[in-house]
Structure formats: C-alpha cells, structure tokens
Design an enzyme around this catalytic site. Structure first.
Site, PDB file in Angstrom:
ATOM      1  CB  SER A  61     -14.995   2.396  -0.275  1.00 33.33           C
ATOM      2  OG  SER A  61     -13.733   2.471  -0.907  1.00 33.33           O
ATOM      3  CG  ASP A  75       1.431   3.723   9.695  1.00 31.35           C
ATOM      4  OD1 ASP A  75       2.616   4.096   9.635  1.00 31.35           O
ATOM      5  OD2 ASP A  75       1.059   2.564   9.464  1.00 31.35           O
ATOM      6  CG  ASP A 108       6.557   1.828  15.241  1.00 33.56           C
ATOM      7  OD1 ASP A 108       7.262   0.799  15.292  1.00 33.56           O
ATOM      8  OD2 ASP A 108       5.513   1.898  14.555  1.00 33.56           O
ATOM      9  CD  GLU A 144      10.547   1.908   8.156  1.00 33.50           C
ATOM     10  OE1 GLU A 144       9.441   2.067   8.723  1.00 33.50           O
ATOM     11  OE2 GLU A 144      10.970   2.673   7.285  1.00 33.50           O
TER      12      GLU A 144
HETATM   13  P1  ADP Z   1      -1.513   0.007   3.784  1.00 27.88           P
HETATM   14  O1  ADP Z   1      -2.031   0.711   4.990  1.00 27.88           O
HETATM   15  O2  ADP Z   1      -0.030  -0.074   3.759  1.00 27.88           O
HETATM   16  O3  ADP Z   1      -2.037   0.560   2.495  1.00 27.88           O
HETATM   17  P2  ADP Z   1      -2.985  -2.137   4.951  1.00 27.88           P
HETATM   18  O4  ADP Z   1      -3.033  -3.587   4.663  1.00 27.88           O
HETATM   19  O5  ADP Z   1      -2.625  -1.689   6.323  1.00 27.88           O
HETATM   20  O6  ADP Z   1      -2.015  -1.506   3.861  1.00 27.88           O
HETATM   21  O7  ADP Z   1      -4.390  -1.476   4.637  1.00 27.88           O
HETATM   22  C1  ADP Z   1      -5.032  -1.748   3.411  1.00 27.88           C
HETATM   23  C2  ADP Z   1      -6.493  -2.067   3.688  1.00 27.88           C
HETATM   24  O8  ADP Z   1      -7.156  -0.891   4.171  1.00 27.88           O
HETATM   25  C3  ADP Z   1      -7.249  -2.443   2.453  1.00 27.88           C
HETATM   26  O9  ADP Z   1      -7.124  -3.834   2.171  1.00 27.88           O
HETATM   27  C4  ADP Z   1      -8.674  -2.068   2.814  1.00 27.88           C
HETATM   28  O10 ADP Z   1      -9.263  -3.052   3.638  1.00 27.88           O
HETATM   29  C5  ADP Z   1      -8.469  -0.829   3.667  1.00 27.88           C
HETATM   30  N1  ADP Z   1      -8.592   0.408   2.879  1.00 27.88           N
HETATM   31  C6  ADP Z   1      -7.677   1.392   2.770  1.00 27.88           C
HETATM   32  N2  ADP Z   1      -8.121   2.392   2.002  1.00 27.88           N
HETATM   33  C7  ADP Z   1      -9.370   2.055   1.608  1.00 27.88           C
HETATM   34  C8  ADP Z   1     -10.366   2.669   0.798  1.00 27.88           C
HETATM   35  N3  ADP Z   1     -10.162   3.849   0.222  1.00 27.88           N
HETATM   36  N4  ADP Z   1     -11.521   2.012   0.616  1.00 27.88           N
HETATM   37  C9  ADP Z   1     -11.743   0.814   1.193  1.00 27.88           C
HETATM   38  N5  ADP Z   1     -10.846   0.195   1.962  1.00 27.88           N
HETATM   39  C10 ADP Z   1      -9.667   0.783   2.167  1.00 27.88           C
HETATM   40 MG    MG Z   2      -1.743   0.041   7.004  1.00 25.52          MG
END
Ligand code: ADP
Ligand code: MG
Length: 394
Positions: A78, A183, A47, A44
């Site tokens: 979505s 990631d 990277d 952790e």
């Molecule tokens: P994590 O990657 O840990 O889940 P992040 O804050 O990096 O958290 O990413 C989350 C964001 O990615 C959401 O708030 C949205 O904007 C976008 N996102 C991820 N998956 C989707 C999806 N299936 N549909 C729409 N937006 C998405």
């Molecule tokens: Mg993310």
C-alpha cells in the site's frame, strides 16, 4: 475540487496503483479495481437501530491493481503505509491473525473463504485518495476494492447484493470493529448522481436522484481535523443506550417506533439520557424519509433544514458532536449554507454543507476563518459530487 480536478485525481490514483504494482512486482497488473469513500447525507446512528441511511459515494477512490498468481497466498503493498505484507491460507482461517492495516485485506479474503468461495492467491498494490481516518470510510473503500478485485480475478459467482455484507464481516469479525452495513453498501452499491437509500433492516436499496448540478448546488465536505478520542467507547455506549431504549419500549429496534408515536414512547421512558438517545434515532429516521421524499420531488435545496435539524439532534440529544464540528456547522450556516451537519459516527470527522455552487469557496473560507479565531487546526475541504460505487477500471 472541481469536476475536472476530480477526474485528474482519479486518473492519478489509478496510475499510482499501477506504477506501484509494476515497481513492487516487476510486471504490470492484470487489472485495476476502484471503490470510493462515502459521505452520509443524513441518517446518523440509525443503521444499528434497523433504520434508514442515505449515503452517497465520493469521487475519492481507493484503487487496487492486482494479478492472480495461481499459488496460495497474498502479497499486498500500500502506498499509504509504504509497506509490503504477505499472508497465507493459515492467516485467514481464524479472524484476527493479521494485524494493522493488512487486517482489512486479510479480513476480506477470510470473509470470502468463510462464505465458501475459492479466493485466488494474488499480488495487490493499493493507492487511495480517500483520507484515512477522517470519517469518509477509507476502510470500507479498501475492503470493497479488494473484494471486487478478488471476485473478478477468481471469477467468483458473487451477486452484488451479497458483497456489502461480506466486506462488513471483514471489518466486524476480522478487524474487530463493530460498524454497521452502511459504509460497505455505499462503497459497493452507489451510483453516480444518486444517493443510496438503504433500509438497514431489509437491506433493500433504492437509488435516489441527487442532482446537485442542475440545481446549481454543491455539497461542501469539511474535515473538522478534530482529534478522535474515546470514539469506540462512546460508540458502544450509544449502541447500548439505544438497545436499552428498545427493550424498555418492547420493540425489536428503535426503527419500530414511528415518528408520530414518539411522544407516547418518550413518556414511557424514565431515564432522561435514554429518552434523548431514543428521540434522536426516531426523529433521524423520519428526517431520512423526509429527505428522500424531497429528493424524489427534485426539491434539493429544501433538504437544507433537515440537515441542520439532524445536526442539532446529534449535538443536543445524541451528544456526539465536538466544538470543531459545531463551529464548522455554525460558520457554514452563517455564510449562507442551506443546511449543514456533522456526518459520520461523531466526535470529530467531517461536516457537510449544502451550498450554492458559486458560494462554495466563500463558505469554505468562512469556516477556515472561524477555526482560526478559535485556534483550531485549519480544516480541509472538498466538493463532493455523488460518484459511482466499486467497479473495474478500463
Ligand atoms: P475511516 O474508514 O473513516 O477512514 P477507519 O479507522 O475505519 O477510518 O479506517 C482507517 C484504517 O483503514 C487505516 O488506519 C488503515 O489501517 C486502513 N486503511 C484504509 N485505507 C488504506 C490504504 N489505502 N492503505 C492502507 N491502509 C488503509
Ligand atoms: Mg472506517
């Protein structure tokens, strides 16, 4: 979730993407592509220090159903947002034009075009099983699924080795989030039954067998439900501290301090905060290497103490844990987990615990009980079997 439930969930999310596509656009999609969320087994905040990470792909996937339109422009629906957005070539000439969740999709188109690829105009429908914002990298799953879909639809000559870097650029440059390469590498390159040993300097990857089943083990992932606060500011501060440490030590990155040089290096640092940050990164890199050695030897259970040591280091030296994740780790260990740690950038997110498969429910129950005692929001948990990276669905 059992293996069977996971199969069903994967089939469900693919069906939802397909049905969503058909109801939004009137005819069925030309194809469907899936990319998974990920969990980092160990490594952790290593990277961006040019070090080592060891993620594996989750069974939870993001599925993109898509058809090339032959015209310019992209339409994206979505299920998670319930919205349909559109953007055209003008929105993907400069980073940052499209905002909100659509930025992850537009950013992927932008990164491909910026690298010289002729990205086909397309209609897309997205459904996902990866929880958003829980630290399981729904963002990389989204970018990776979209990138894989567009590469296939356009017949782009895009080697798999180059894909994570492009998806990362979408997030760094277009969305504006300074995340590392882990990631997207995990979401694109992982293989079922394996963890992905990634050298973040050379970008060399090695598939490390991670056979939980035959060892009678399971990885329980617990969403701590802790509200993420000040995450990006804290992230920047940790990066700055690591860079300051490397500068003070006269090395390009903390990766260049070997485990057996640590004491001598720490003695040369005046600032106790920088010392703690450096100690975390250097010992964490060593723990990744030790974990890889144990997994290569098939000694899966023995990685437990390394996981727990990683947590202690994040808690005391890197100072990125919060009460919810500390309580989840302690409760899992008291309930018999071989090791447990927070996974992801910190200040919330998820905890993973290595447990006997037949004890997973019990450990989850004990964590829930410990949360209830402290009045925390009840956690969610899943079993995580190492799944495969981005691919086209049949
Ligand atoms: P994590 O990657 O840990 O889940 P992040 O804050 O990096 O958290 O990413 C989350 C964001 O990615 C959401 O708030 C949205 O904007 C976008 N996102 C991820 N998956 C989707 C999806 N299936 N549909 C729409 N937006 C998405
Ligand atoms: Mg993310």
């Amino acid at each position: 979730m059992s293996g069977e439930d996971q199969h069903r969930a994967a089939a469900d999310v693919a069906a939802r993407a397909t049905d969503g596509f058909t109801s939004q656009y009137g005819d069925p999609p030309a194809g469907r592509w899936a990319a998974p969320g990920r969990v980092n087994l160990i490594g952790e905040h290593t990277d961006y220090n040019d070090g080592y990470v060891l993620p594996f792909a989750l069974p939870q996937q993001t599925v993109v159903a898509a058809t090339a339109t032959g015209g310019p422009g992209w339409t994206v629906w979505s299920e998670q947002s319930g919205e349909r957005i559109e953007f055209g070539p003008d929105d993907v000439t400069e980073p940052g034009t499209v905002k909100g969740w659509g930025a992850y999709v537009a950013g992927t188109v932008w990164a491909l075009r910026d690298a010289g690829f002729d990205v086909p105009g397309a209609r897309l429908a997205i459904a996902s099983e990866v929880p958003l914002g829980a630290g399981l990298s729904s963002s990389a799953a989204l970018e990776s699924a979209v990138l894989t879909a567009l590469a296939d639809l356009g017949g782009l000559d895009l080697p798999v080795d180059d894909r994570p870097g492009l998806a990362q650029r979408a997030e760094n440059a277009y969305v504006g989030i300074p995340s590392g390469i882990m990631d997207q590498s995990a979401s694109i390159r992982c293989r079922a039954g394996h963890a992905l040993f990634l050298d973040c300097r050379s970008l060399a990857v090695e598939q490390i067998p991670f056979d939980l089943d035959s060892a009678g083990l399971a990885v329980l992932v617990v969403d701590s439900q802790a509200p993420h606060q000040h995450v990006s500011g804290e992230y920047r501060a940790r990066r700055a501290a690591c860079e300051a440490g490397a500068r003070a030590l006269g090395v390009p990155a903390l990766r260049d301090v070997a485990g057996d040089e640590l004491d001598a290096a720490l003695a040369r640092l005046d600032d106790p905060m920088i010392r703690r940050r450096v100690r975390h990164v250097v010992t964490e890199d060593q723990r990744v290497l030790d974990t890889v050695d144990l997994l290569r030897a098939g000694r899966v259970r023995e990685i437990g103490p390394l996981l727990t040591a990683s947590h202690v280091s994040m808690r005391d030296d890197f100072e990125i844990t919060v009460p919810e994740v500390d309580v989840a780790v302690e409760a899992a260990l008291s309930a018999g987990a071989y090791g447990a740690r927070m996974t992801g950038g910190g200040f919330g997110g998820c905890v993973l615990a290595l447990v006997d498969a037949d004890q997973a429910d019990n450990v989850a129950t004990e964590v829930t009980r410990a949360y209830a005692e402290r009045g925390f929001t009840a956690p969610r948990s899943w079993l995580a079997l190492p799944a495969s990276g981005a691919h086209r669905l049949p």
